[in-house]
Scaffold this motif. Structure first.
Motif, PDB file in Angstrom:
ATOM      1  N   PRO A 162       2.443  -5.986 -17.457  1.00  0.00           N
ATOM      2  CA  PRO A 162       3.519  -4.878 -16.500  1.00  0.00           C
ATOM      3  C   PRO A 162       4.356  -4.234 -16.723  1.00  0.00           C
ATOM      4  CG  PRO A 162       3.255  -7.832 -16.588  1.00  0.00           C
ATOM      5  CD  PRO A 162       2.912  -7.464 -17.873  1.00  0.00           C
TER       6      PRO A 162
ATOM      7  N   ASP B  80      -7.481  -3.743 -10.611  1.00  0.00           N
ATOM      8  CA  ASP B  80      -8.792  -5.340 -10.109  1.00  0.00           C
ATOM      9  C   ASP B  80      -9.062  -5.857  -8.714  1.00  0.00           C
ATOM     10  OD1 ASP B  80     -10.016  -6.338 -12.031  1.00  0.00           O
ATOM     11  OD2 ASP B  80      -8.261  -7.470 -12.349  1.00  0.00           O
ATOM     12  N   GLN B  81      -7.857  -5.233  -7.761  1.00  0.00           N
ATOM     13  CA  GLN B  81      -7.767  -5.416  -6.200  1.00  0.00           C
ATOM     14  C   GLN B  81      -8.583  -4.492  -5.950  1.00  0.00           C
ATOM     15  OE1 GLN B  81      -2.828  -4.193  -4.841  1.00  0.00           O
ATOM     16  NE2 GLN B  81      -2.385  -6.419  -5.900  1.00  0.00           N
TER      17      GLN B  81
ATOM     18  N   ALA C 182       5.642  -1.091  -3.866  1.00  0.00           N
ATOM     19  CA  ALA C 182       6.621  -1.972  -5.216  1.00  0.00           C
ATOM     20  C   ALA C 182       5.262  -2.587  -6.277  1.00  0.00           C
ATOM     21  CB  ALA C 182       6.823  -3.296  -4.060  1.00  0.00           C
ATOM     22  N   LYS C 183       4.396  -2.874  -4.988  1.00  0.00           N
ATOM     23  CA  LYS C 183       3.361  -3.216  -6.413  1.00  0.00           C
ATOM     24  C   LYS C 183       3.091  -2.287  -7.373  1.00  0.00           C
ATOM     25  CE  LYS C 183       1.767  -7.303  -4.190  1.00  0.00           C
ATOM     26  NZ  LYS C 183       1.169  -8.676  -4.961  1.00  0.00           N
TER      27      LYS C 183
ATOM     28  N   ASP D  96      -4.648  -5.342 -13.175  1.00  0.00           N
ATOM     29  CA  ASP D  96      -3.926  -5.817 -12.087  1.00  0.00           C
ATOM     30  C   ASP D  96      -4.104  -5.006 -11.421  1.00  0.00           C
ATOM     31  OD1 ASP D  96      -3.847  -8.497 -13.452  1.00  0.00           O
ATOM     32  OD2 ASP D  96      -1.727  -8.666 -13.805  1.00  0.00           O
TER      33      ASP D  96
ATOM     34  N   GLU E 298     -11.309   5.028  -1.061  1.00  0.00           N
ATOM     35  CA  GLU E 298      -9.567   4.243  -0.378  1.00  0.00           C
ATOM     36  C   GLU E 298      -8.709   4.121  -1.542  1.00  0.00           C
ATOM     37  OE1 GLU E 298     -10.376  -0.175   1.005  1.00  0.00           O
ATOM     38  OE2 GLU E 298      -7.952  -0.175   1.269  1.00  0.00           O
TER      39      GLU E 298
ATOM     40  N   LEU F  54      12.530   3.090   2.941  1.00  0.00           N
ATOM     41  CA  LEU F  54      12.122   2.502   4.539  1.00  0.00           C
ATOM     42  C   LEU F  54      11.105   3.084   5.492  1.00  0.00           C
ATOM     43  CD1 LEU F  54      15.464   0.966   3.838  1.00  0.00           C
ATOM     44  CD2 LEU F  54      13.285  -0.118   3.993  1.00  0.00           C
TER      45      LEU F  54
ATOM     46  N   THR G 101       5.489  -2.700 -10.341  1.00  0.00           N
ATOM     47  CA  THR G 101       5.607  -3.879 -10.952  1.00  0.00           C
ATOM     48  C   THR G 101       4.327  -4.294 -11.667  1.00  0.00           C
ATOM     49  OG1 THR G 101       5.295  -4.782  -9.032  1.00  0.00           O
ATOM     50  CG2 THR G 101       7.940  -4.926  -9.976  1.00  0.00           C
ATOM     51  N   MET G 102       3.412  -3.945 -11.435  1.00  0.00           N
ATOM     52  CA  MET G 102       2.043  -4.895 -11.822  1.00  0.00           C
ATOM     53  C   MET G 102       1.850  -4.304 -13.556  1.00  0.00           C
ATOM     54  SD  MET G 102      -0.340  -4.788  -9.035  1.00  0.00           S
ATOM     55  CE  MET G 102      -0.875  -7.077  -9.063  1.00  0.00           C
TER      56      MET G 102
ATOM     57  N   ARG H 122      -3.063  -4.397 -19.352  1.00  0.00           N
ATOM     58  CA  ARG H 122      -1.980  -6.083 -18.389  1.00  0.00           C
ATOM     59  C   ARG H 122      -0.679  -6.245 -19.087  1.00  0.00           C
ATOM     60  NH1 ARG H 122      -7.283  -8.205 -18.179  1.00  0.00           N
ATOM     61  NH2 ARG H 122      -8.928  -7.961 -19.073  1.00  0.00           N
TER      62      ARG H 122
ATOM     63  N   TYR I 213       5.158  -1.668   0.370  1.00  0.00           N
ATOM     64  CA  TYR I 213       4.888  -2.876  -0.508  1.00  0.00           C
ATOM     65  C   TYR I 213       3.837  -2.637  -0.977  1.00  0.00           C
ATOM     66  CZ  TYR I 213       7.323  -5.611   3.061  1.00  0.00           C
ATOM     67  OH  TYR I 213       8.102  -6.037   3.528  1.00  0.00           O
TER      68      TYR I 213
ATOM     69  N   GLN J  74       4.577  -0.250   6.610  1.00  0.00           N
ATOM     70  CA  GLN J  74       4.996  -0.934   5.354  1.00  0.00           C
ATOM     71  C   GLN J  74       4.140  -1.151   4.143  1.00  0.00           C
ATOM     72  OE1 GLN J  74       5.570  -3.651   8.343  1.00  0.00           O
ATOM     73  NE2 GLN J  74       5.757  -5.399   6.855  1.00  0.00           N
ATOM     74  N   GLU J  75       2.706  -0.745   4.964  1.00  0.00           N
ATOM     75  CA  GLU J  75       1.878  -1.445   3.797  1.00  0.00           C
ATOM     76  C   GLU J  75       2.074   0.270   1.840  1.00  0.00           C
ATOM     77  OE1 GLU J  75      -3.176  -1.692   4.197  1.00  0.00           O
ATOM     78  OE2 GLU J  75      -1.429  -1.522   6.374  1.00  0.00           O
TER      79      GLU J  75
ATOM     80  N   SER K 186      12.791  -0.006 -17.222  1.00  0.00           N
ATOM     81  CA  SER K 186      14.477  -0.530 -17.195  1.00  0.00           C
ATOM     82  C   SER K 186      14.427   0.795 -17.795  1.00  0.00           C
ATOM     83  CB  SER K 186      14.490  -1.306 -18.352  1.00  0.00           C
ATOM     84  OG  SER K 186      12.851  -1.344 -18.907  1.00  0.00           O
TER      85      SER K 186
END
Lengths: 507, 522
Positions: free
Chosen positions: A197, A170-171, A158-159, A167, A105, A147, A162-163, A195, A155, A151-152, A457
């Motif tokens: 971000p 870990d999901q 986006a994670k 982390d 997955e 867009l 930024t993550m 660790r 998102y 949807q999934e 950045s």
């Protein structure tokens, strides 16, 4: 870049300071008979359309697959993943059944993410601050592209942007060896820990090749990474480009606000309509031209551009094959990568030391044995071993000295010896490269292998600086095409290709 | 059918803002608070006889003035105290840095540490306040629903976009460049002195389990300064007086507020819509909408129940990173502490911060990362009795001390065993900077992250209702796809700090949620 311009019928000369082309992707015989892939050592991100456009296979490019990753563990166990998918799943399941269940997955999710981001890799970053309708159309088009993603996926992306890689992983996963080894892709070339971000994006950057690279997986170029550079050089020459080595450029000659040529270190001057720098942004803007000719905002931004080098390299000539404690004897595992990354905490602790200016005593190491994959790399029966090491901060406390370099080399060998007991007995020669060596040899500022960290950045329209992400510079006729521009580092070819497109548009 | 238009679960400041806003619009509202005191993590309690302690938040400078005006809170007795000093930062070398609201005074003080930093400070203040002005409007704008972009979303964010554009091209690009940066890198671009960097930058890790080198800590710092920089503003009578003013106004507008009333479940009908609440004492109360001020994990796992939601949604809720890492020590003192390097008491009327440098902050985090309490923690304290003597018996003073990092999940230990040790540890640390502190203590209260969870109801002791990392903001807060205060359960809304824009005493989550609910009640 040169190949594309020449292909379009332009008269091109490539000027290389060293005695060979390739920059960070070179193969050199530092020790007689043993060919080191001195800096970069594996390939995966090279854009497939470049391979096609430039007919690189005809010019000698052969990629050999690098199928497996072995993570030896301190307790004598290991995690082994290779081309045999079900065998790999069984090995992951030995550490965690849940992880084996989530593995596919995760792979599917990353596949979708990489596909979504691929769109950006092949576009020239628009400038959101201008009122130019072309930029706005391009931005709107991009917004629509994202867009329109399910949807999934949107998102998750986006994670991912930024993550931290720890982390993010870990999901899905729980076992140390798998998370450790996977998180390592998130820190390569950065001065960040798993660790921190932002490292999840680097994870994706390195995943891109597995999806869309010419070879669908990590591979090894026959003849080392120098083989890639040579193939591209042959292609360029076949289109009529001229390549000069031992021809260091001292300065770009600027008349008024127009670049008209270059002055070489030997005093020669060459004139051209267009001058393109493949050097990193610091050298391109602060050294090759006089910063006084540039807007002060840009100079300030380039000075702030983060190029902290954090990785070193240890190249070894070996008398015979290394023998791993966890998987003794000769086997297919030696044709793959050996990753010293037993857990996320292990890598994070390596980073903890580095962020206060020490090299990691127990670093993250990624090794391959090029001579097992390509026997031409070493004399018969002998071997070369290429070890990528993190962290070795450029700004070492007290500065890098010969003694510090050897101490760093020792730390790498000591770490490896814990997993490869016979290593110390079979080393014939070792070459240790610190970030300072990388800077001094191939010119990368602070030894940063990506010509600037891949952080949020410093990506897209902010790479290398706001307003100057379209390969242009404020000086007419002066262009940039290195990894310090969008979309960034790795042997990808995309910055050069996109820059060539922009330049040709201007002609 | 319904007993009320709206039931609000939790009388924290956000829940009360929602209550006033709805009541003011003519709806019947019931607020249910399980504790005997209102305010949630922004309450004032008489912990010591005669000592009115802020058991949670202390600084009210983030609370939006629009909300104060719109809800007539001044008429209800709300009074702020603006402090002449925003931040007092004692250093290990015995000196101390003060950030005054008076810029000239601050520049002079910074010059003692670095003339170069002093020279750059006014431009820094200007840049920060330019950026926080945009942040402030973002805080009052619900994040767009990316799956179904509506005209409302586009119009609202178009306004924010225009405001950003008006900053100027250079400033706008800087804004975008700076937000995801580690605060250590951002401040490196401005300042060279560790004292200055630490005093200003430590705000970037407030309430999170991330370090100064973590991406996004610049955004967090700007968020903490979104009420203006530099600034410290307290509520007269203690932070709880904000909740009291909100409660007064809510009641005046006809709302009903019950304390000591715990909700055990949110009731759903056969169609899976929220129709009421079941109290711990077995009473059922019905309402058209239910609004939870509890954090998302508590709301969905405890009050709704995982069996009533899709597994995929519940997995997202389970994945929310909480990781509380903040502990609190409240002291009743027999006199004022004497800080090394202090020249007047006025210097520490605002916040007192022990964070001498961002390397200090990062090292404090290193320990927290592996589940250990920082050997040299970040401390943020205040002595509210300096400007508001009624908070303690005559001659005595109160001191609130927030410490980081005290990870909720301790490696090889637990908080029951560590509580008293933690109190000593904080006092010892602070005594390096205020040597007479120990001798002044007449009473103390220690709140570990576990206490914050058990007493205030904050999941994992996270004071922000979920870490405010870049990955848990805007459209991602509380979980992706549900950033507009609605939930997968019809008629159930969220209004706490777990929603956009996040924690801190801002009033904005409650205010935004109320406007969303109003649309549904219309």
């Amino acid at each position: 870049m040169a190949a594309y311009l020449a292909k379009a019928g332009k008269k091109v000369v490539v000027l290389e300071k060293r005695h060979l082309v390739g920059g960070a992707s070179v193969t050199e015989e530092i020790f007689p008979g043993f060919k080191y892939t001195v800096f970069s050592y594996v390939v995966s991100l090279l854009r497939p359309d470049i391979v096609r456009d430039l007919r690189l296979p005809q010019h000698g490019l052969t990629i050999l697959p690098l199928e497996s990753t072995l993570t030896p563990l301190p307790n004598g166990d290991y995690l082994y993943r290779d081309g045999d998918h079900y065998r790999s799943l069984r090995d992951i399941a030995r550490h965690s059944a849940r992880d084996a269940g989530a593995y596919d997955e995760y792979g599917r999710s990353m596949y979708h993410m990489a596909k979504a981001v691929k769109y950006i890799l092949s576009m020239v970053p628009p400038d959101p601050t201008t009122l130019n309708p072309k930029d706005w159309l391009s931005l709107l088009d991009m917004a629509r592209h994202f867009l329109n993603l399910p949807q999934e996926q949107l998102y998750l992306l986006a994670k991912l942007m930024t993550m931290s890689s720890a982390d993010f992983l870990d999901q899905w996963f729980e076992s140390d060896p798998l998370k450790g080894t996977m998180s390592a892709s998130g820190i390569i070339g950065t001065y960040l820990g798993p660790r921190s971000p932002g490292t999840a994006y680097v994870l994706l950057h390195h995943y891109m090749g597995e999806i869309d690279g010419a070879f669908r997986a990590w591979g090894f170029a026959k003849g080392g990474t120098g083989g890639i550079a040579n193939a591209i050089a042959r292609a360029a020459e076949s289109f009529g480009a001229e390549i000069r080595v031992n021809a260091g450029v001292e300065q770009v000659i600027v008349k008024g606000n127009q670049a008209v040529g270059v002055a070489l270190e030997n005093g020669d001057e060459l004139y051209a309509d267009v001058v393109v720098s493949s050097l990193d942004p610091k050298l391109t803007f602060l050294k090759l031209v006089d910063p006084k000719q540039l807007p002060s905002d840009l100079v300030q931004d380039i000075r702030a551009f983060n190029t902290r080098g954090s990785s070193g390299k240890v190249n070894l000539a070996l008398d015979t094959l290394p023998d791993l404690a966890c998987m003794p004897g000769n086997g297919r595992h030696l044709a793959g990568a050996i990753s010293i990354s037993p857990s996320v905490d292990y890598i994070e602790r390596a980073y903890d030391q580095a962020k206060y200016g020490e090299f990691s005593e127990r670093p993250y190491i990624d090794c391959i044995l090029p001579s097992v994959i390509d026997p031409d790399m070493a004399p018969p029966g002998k071997h070369v071993m290429s070890c990528f090491v993190q962290y070795a901060p450029y700004d070492l406390n007290g500065g890098w000295t010969d003694a510090k370099r050897e101490a760093f080399g020792d730390a790498v060998i000591d770490t490896l010896s814990e997993y490869i007991p016979n290593l110390k007995d079979i080393i014939l020669h070792r070459q240790v490269l610190t970030p300072l060596d990388i800077e001094n040899t191939i010119g990368l500022s602070q030894g940063n292998i990506f010509q600037g960290e891949l952080s949020l950045s410093q990506l897209f329209f902010l790479r290398p600086a706001a307003g100057w992400a379209k390969y242009r510079t404020p000086i007419k006729g002066y262009w940039q095409c290195g990894s310090g521009t969008h979309p960034g580092g790795g042997i990808m070819g995309a910055p050069g290709q996109l820059a060539a497109q922009e330049i040709l548009k201007d002609f | 059918m319904s007993d009320y238009d709206a039931i609000i679960i939790g009388g924290g400041h956000n829940g009360l803002v929602t209550a006033v806003t709805l009541a003011k619009a003519g709806h019947s509202v019931l607020v249910l608070e399980q504790r005997d005191v209102l305010g949630g993590a922004a309450a004032t309690e008489e912990v010591f006889p005669g000592g009115k302690v802020n058991t949670g938040a202390v600084d009210a400078s983030l609370f939006h003035d629009e909300i104060v005006r719109d809800l007539f809170l001044k008429m209800a007795g709300l009074e702020f105290i603006e402090n002449p000093a925003a931040l007092f930062a004692p250093q290990p070398d015995g000196r101390a840095l003060t950030l005054w609201t008076d810029e000239q005074k601050t520049v002079a003080d910074i010059a003692r540490f670095s003339p170069r930093d002093a020279q750059k400070y006014p431009a820094f203040v200007q840049q920060v306040n330019g950026m926080t002005a945009v942040l402030r409007s973002m805080m009052l704008t619900p994040p767009p629903d990316l799956a179904a972009l509506g005209v409302n979303d586009l119009a609202a964010w178009g306004k924010v976009g225009l405001q950003t554009k008006r900053m100027g091209s250079k400033e706008m690009m800087d804004f975008m460049r700076v937000l995801p940066m580690p605060v250590s890198e951002y401040l490196d671009e401005w300042f060279e002195s560790d004292a200055v960097q630490g005093a200003i930058g430590a705000a970037g890790v407030t309430g999170s389990h991330l370090g100064a080198r973590g991406g996004g800590s610049t955004l967090m710092m700007l968020y903490q300064y979104s009420g203006g920089f530099p600034r410290a503003r307290f509520v007269r009578g203690g932070m709880g007086q904000l909740a009291a003013a909100l409660a007064t106004m809510a009641r005046q507008k006809g709302a009903e507020i019950r304390t000591g009333t715990a909700v055990s479940r949110i009731q759903l009908n056969d169609d899976g819509q929220a129709v009421g609440v079941l109290l711990a004492d077995g009473t059922e109360i019905r309402a058209r909408v239910i609004i939870s001020n509890a954090d998302p994990r508590r709301t969905f796992f405890q009050l709704v129940g995982p069996q009533n939601l899709e597994p995929r949604f519940m997995r997202q809720v389970r994945n929310i990173i909480y990781r509380g890492s903040t502990a609190r020590l409240n002291l009743l003192l027999n006199g004022l502490p004497q800080f090394n390097g202090q020249t007047s008491q006025e210097q520490f009327t605002g916040l007192i911060r022990i964070a001498p440098g961002l390397a200090y902050v990062e090292k404090a985090y290193d320990a927290g990362k592996y589940g250990r309490v920082s050997p040299n923690p970040i401390l943020t304290a205040n002595i509210p009795t300096l400007l508001d003597p009624t908070l303690a018996p005559a001659g005595q003073h109160l001191m609130h001390i927030t410490m980081q990092y005290a990870p909720y999940t301790l490696h090889e230990s637990n908080w029951q065993d560590k509580r008293n040790w933690l109190g000593d540890h904080i006092i010892t640390t602070l005594s390096h900077y205020a040597p007479n502190l120990q001798s002044l203590i007449s009473n103390l209260q220690i709140l570990t992250p576990l206490d914050l969870e058990q007493q205030v109801g904050l999941t994992e002791g996270s004071i922000m209702h979920g870490q405010m990392g870049l990955d848990q903001l805007l459209v991602m807060r509380p979980v992706p796809g549900w950033s507009q205060y609605r939930t997968p359960i019809d008629n159930l809304y969220l209004c706490g700090a777990g929603t956009h824009p996040g924690g801190g005493v801002t009033g904005t989550p409650g205010y935004n949620a109320a406007r969303e609910v109003l649309r549904a009640l219309r």
